[in-house]
Scaffold this motif. Sequence first.
Motif, PDB file in Angstrom:
ATOM      1  N   GLN A 141       0.851  -1.197   0.000  1.00  0.00           N
ATOM      2  CA  GLN A 141       0.000   0.000   0.000  1.00  0.00           C
ATOM      3  C   GLN A 141       0.888   1.249   0.000  1.00  0.00           C
ATOM      4  OE1 GLN A 141      -3.250  -0.625  -0.179  1.00  0.00           O
ATOM      5  NE2 GLN A 141      -3.572   1.523  -0.602  1.00  0.00           N
ATOM      6  N   ALA A 142       1.904   1.197   0.856  1.00  0.00           N
ATOM      7  CA  ALA A 142       2.820   2.333   0.962  1.00  0.00           C
ATOM      8  C   ALA A 142       3.537   2.550  -0.370  1.00  0.00           C
ATOM      9  CB  ALA A 142       3.834   2.072   2.072  1.00  0.00           C
ATOM     10  N   GLU A 143       3.927   1.422  -0.998  1.00  0.00           N
ATOM     11  CA  GLU A 143       4.619   1.518  -2.280  1.00  0.00           C
ATOM     12  C   GLU A 143       3.710   2.152  -3.328  1.00  0.00           C
ATOM     13  OE1 GLU A 143       7.766  -2.190  -1.962  1.00  0.00           O
ATOM     14  OE2 GLU A 143       5.873  -2.452  -3.001  1.00  0.00           O
ATOM     15  N   ARG A 144       2.448   1.608  -3.338  1.00  0.00           N
ATOM     16  CA  ARG A 144       1.485   2.159  -4.301  1.00  0.00           C
ATOM     17  C   ARG A 144       1.309   3.659  -4.079  1.00  0.00           C
ATOM     18  NH1 ARG A 144      -1.314  -2.742  -4.143  1.00  0.00           N
ATOM     19  NH2 ARG A 144      -2.681  -2.102  -2.446  1.00  0.00           N
ATOM     20  N   GLN A 145       1.216   3.984  -2.773  1.00  0.00           N
ATOM     21  CA  GLN A 145       0.992   5.391  -2.418  1.00  0.00           C
ATOM     22  C   GLN A 145       2.168   6.240  -2.910  1.00  0.00           C
ATOM     23  OE1 GLN A 145      -1.854   6.265  -1.123  1.00  0.00           O
ATOM     24  NE2 GLN A 145      -1.355   8.440  -1.051  1.00  0.00           N
ATOM     25  N   THR A 146       3.381   5.752  -2.638  1.00  0.00           N
ATOM     26  CA  THR A 146       4.558   6.534  -3.056  1.00  0.00           C
ATOM     27  C   THR A 146       4.629   6.598  -4.574  1.00  0.00           C
ATOM     28  OG1 THR A 146       5.888   4.559  -2.742  1.00  0.00           O
ATOM     29  CG2 THR A 146       5.992   6.199  -1.000  1.00  0.00           C
ATOM     30  N   ASP A 147       4.244   5.440  -5.216  1.00  0.00           N
ATOM     31  CA  ASP A 147       4.214   5.433  -6.692  1.00  0.00           C
ATOM     32  C   ASP A 147       3.250   6.494  -7.207  1.00  0.00           C
ATOM     33  OD1 ASP A 147       6.049   3.470  -6.710  1.00  0.00           O
ATOM     34  OD2 ASP A 147       4.664   1.834  -7.259  1.00  0.00           O
ATOM     35  N   ARG A 148       2.051   6.492  -6.604  1.00  0.00           N
ATOM     36  CA  ARG A 148       1.036   7.470  -7.018  1.00  0.00           C
ATOM     37  C   ARG A 148       1.534   8.887  -6.847  1.00  0.00           C
ATOM     38  NH1 ARG A 148      -3.110   4.345  -5.101  1.00  0.00           N
ATOM     39  NH2 ARG A 148      -3.127   5.367  -3.073  1.00  0.00           N
ATOM     40  N   GLN A 149       2.156   9.082  -5.673  1.00  0.00           N
ATOM     41  CA  GLN A 149       2.674  10.418  -5.372  1.00  0.00           C
ATOM     42  C   GLN A 149       3.739  10.791  -6.396  1.00  0.00           C
ATOM     43  OE1 GLN A 149       1.675  12.700  -3.282  1.00  0.00           O
ATOM     44  NE2 GLN A 149       0.070  11.385  -2.372  1.00  0.00           N
ATOM     45  N   GLU A 150       4.562   9.819  -6.745  1.00  0.00           N
ATOM     46  CA  GLU A 150       5.638  10.090  -7.693  1.00  0.00           C
ATOM     47  C   GLU A 150       5.071  10.456  -9.061  1.00  0.00           C
ATOM     48  OE1 GLU A 150       8.516   7.018  -7.784  1.00  0.00           O
ATOM     49  OE2 GLU A 150       9.998   8.279  -8.757  1.00  0.00           O
TER      50      GLU A 150
ATOM     51  N   TYR B 296       2.115  11.552  -9.625  1.00  0.00           N
ATOM     52  CA  TYR B 296       1.484  12.872  -9.554  1.00  0.00           C
ATOM     53  C   TYR B 296       2.531  13.966  -9.606  1.00  0.00           C
ATOM     54  CZ  TYR B 296      -1.530  16.680  -8.007  1.00  0.00           C
ATOM     55  OH  TYR B 296      -2.185  17.849  -7.888  1.00  0.00           O
ATOM     56  N   LEU B 297       3.620  13.755  -8.879  1.00  0.00           N
ATOM     57  CA  LEU B 297       4.683  14.754  -8.839  1.00  0.00           C
ATOM     58  C   LEU B 297       5.294  14.926 -10.222  1.00  0.00           C
ATOM     59  CD1 LEU B 297       6.150  16.555  -6.792  1.00  0.00           C
ATOM     60  CD2 LEU B 297       7.902  14.781  -6.594  1.00  0.00           C
ATOM     61  N   THR B 298       5.462  13.813 -10.929  1.00  0.00           N
ATOM     62  CA  THR B 298       6.009  13.861 -12.281  1.00  0.00           C
ATOM     63  C   THR B 298       5.055  14.648 -13.185  1.00  0.00           C
ATOM     64  OG1 THR B 298       6.921  11.685 -11.878  1.00  0.00           O
ATOM     65  CG2 THR B 298       6.938  12.460 -14.156  1.00  0.00           C
ATOM     66  N   GLN B 299       3.770  14.287 -13.038  1.00  0.00           N
ATOM     67  CA  GLN B 299       2.767  15.000 -13.841  1.00  0.00           C
ATOM     68  C   GLN B 299       2.815  16.483 -13.549  1.00  0.00           C
ATOM     69  OE1 GLN B 299      -0.896  13.106 -12.768  1.00  0.00           O
ATOM     70  NE2 GLN B 299      -0.553  11.319 -14.123  1.00  0.00           N
ATOM     71  N   LEU B 300       2.883  16.741 -12.256  1.00  0.00           N
ATOM     72  CA  LEU B 300       2.895  18.131 -11.819  1.00  0.00           C
ATOM     73  C   LEU B 300       4.118  18.852 -12.383  1.00  0.00           C
ATOM     74  CD1 LEU B 300       0.766  19.430 -10.016  1.00  0.00           C
ATOM     75  CD2 LEU B 300       2.343  19.231  -8.100  1.00  0.00           C
TER      76      LEU B 300
END
Lengths: 471, 64
Positions: free
Chosen positions: A375-384, A386-390
């Motif tokens: 879950q944490a990995e998925r979360q960090t992946d998502r954040q990454e 999103y950050l990349t998109q951003l």
Amino acid sequence: MANQAGRLQILTSIPTFVEDDRAMKKPLFKSVGIDDFAGQPLTLFQFNNLLKDVLADGFPASYWIVAEISKVNERGHCYLELVEKDGAGTHAQARGTIWSSKYRKIAQHFLARTGQSIQPGLKILFNASLQYHEVYGLSLDIHEVDPTYTVGELARLRQEIIDRLEKEGLLFKNGLLALPTVPQRIAIVSSPTAAGYQDFMHQIGANAHRYQFTCVLFPALMQGNDAPASVIEALRQIGERAAEFDVAVVIRGGGSQNDLSCFDHYGIAATLAGLPLPVLTGIGHERDETITDLAAHTRLKTPTAVAAFLIETCRHFEETLENAFQELMTAAADQLIRAREHLERQSLALCHRAESSLNQHRQHLNRHHYALLRQAERQTDRQETYLTQLTEKMKCTIQNRLRREESQLDFHALKTSLLDPVALLKRGLSRTYHNGQLITSVGQLQKGDVIETQLGDGRVRSVVTVFNQLQ
Amino acid sequence: MTITYAEAIRELETLLREIEDDGTDIDSLTEKVKRASELIQACKHKLRTAEETINQVFKEMEEE
């Protein structure tokens, strides 16, 4: 005289005991020759002497006679009252004397054989010769006493009493009572001065186990003619206070072995049998049991033995207690061992169960752990992502913005270039001045005015000839 | 840096809107871009270290 002869006949009428038959050969009555004194009265002394002679002649020998002693008077010599009783009362009586020269030997022999001293109540067989004294009258001069007869007689009497007690259900009545488990309250029938009583008290008081006994003395005479009534009274008093005691004891001893006949007594035995307490006897003799002993619950030889018996009974109870306690301890220890084993098994099982439960939980936790990790990995992946998109968006936005600014600048530059007067002039546009003034309207000019036109590369002067105003 | 990841993301989003808006002048634009770059770097760093921290925590738990 015939009557007198008849009475004499009675005294000698038991053939079995007639040792010397000379008495039979001799005439029982010899005429003294009353006629010899005819006409002249006799003095009493003369008469008594006459009687004495007649008697001496008539009873020259000694006779074996059976009689009961009713009184004894010892004053060096022994004077006896002898009687014979039938159902109605005394029907024969005589005085007897044992002279001191013989008395001691006779008494000792009698005591040794019968266990009794020569005393009232006893039936004796004795050898005697008739003595007549002018003053003291008739008496029997006792030469010998045969104790065998008394022994037999005593045994017969004793058996009679025993038979009677048995018939009345009194002989074993006391023996049927249960001896208390711990006999500690003791009613004592004894004489306070008797050595046996002292022995008993010493033994019971100084017992090695330190058992406490409560002793109450009911004083009684323990020997002699008055003993039975005294003992019966003491037993009666105990009976009234029976609830206060566990057991009654009748003790005497330390004294002579004789004079036990008072305990071969119906009244004592019957009273004893009626008591609700077990009675122990210790009347101090090695010989036959007395009737009191027979009727008692337990017969012991001496007062000391009675005390020992009571102590031993208590000891037996204590041993029972100790054994029970021991058994209890053993049982308790066994229980404890079993309980401990059970506990060990339980704790082992619990340990296993806890371990497996712990393992389950650990596995469960691990699953959660990995799930959480994923879950944490998925979360960090998502954040990454999103950050990349951003970041990308940021780049784009910035570029777009810069591009827009650039085109704005270009536009400004174009606009600026379009308005440049030099350029305009070069492209053919010109400016007209009249008298140095820039002309922007036809109205400013008239025909004939000289105007100066500025072109890109120089100026020309002209005269206005035609004049058209735009409408 | 005391700013949290969420705060950094929120600030980034705000900066993005402000940059999109043509009302912002170019001088402050440069500042904003510089700030955005910093925030992006910080967030990237946090993301990298977060994973390591999480793994470390579980490793410690397993060792107990």
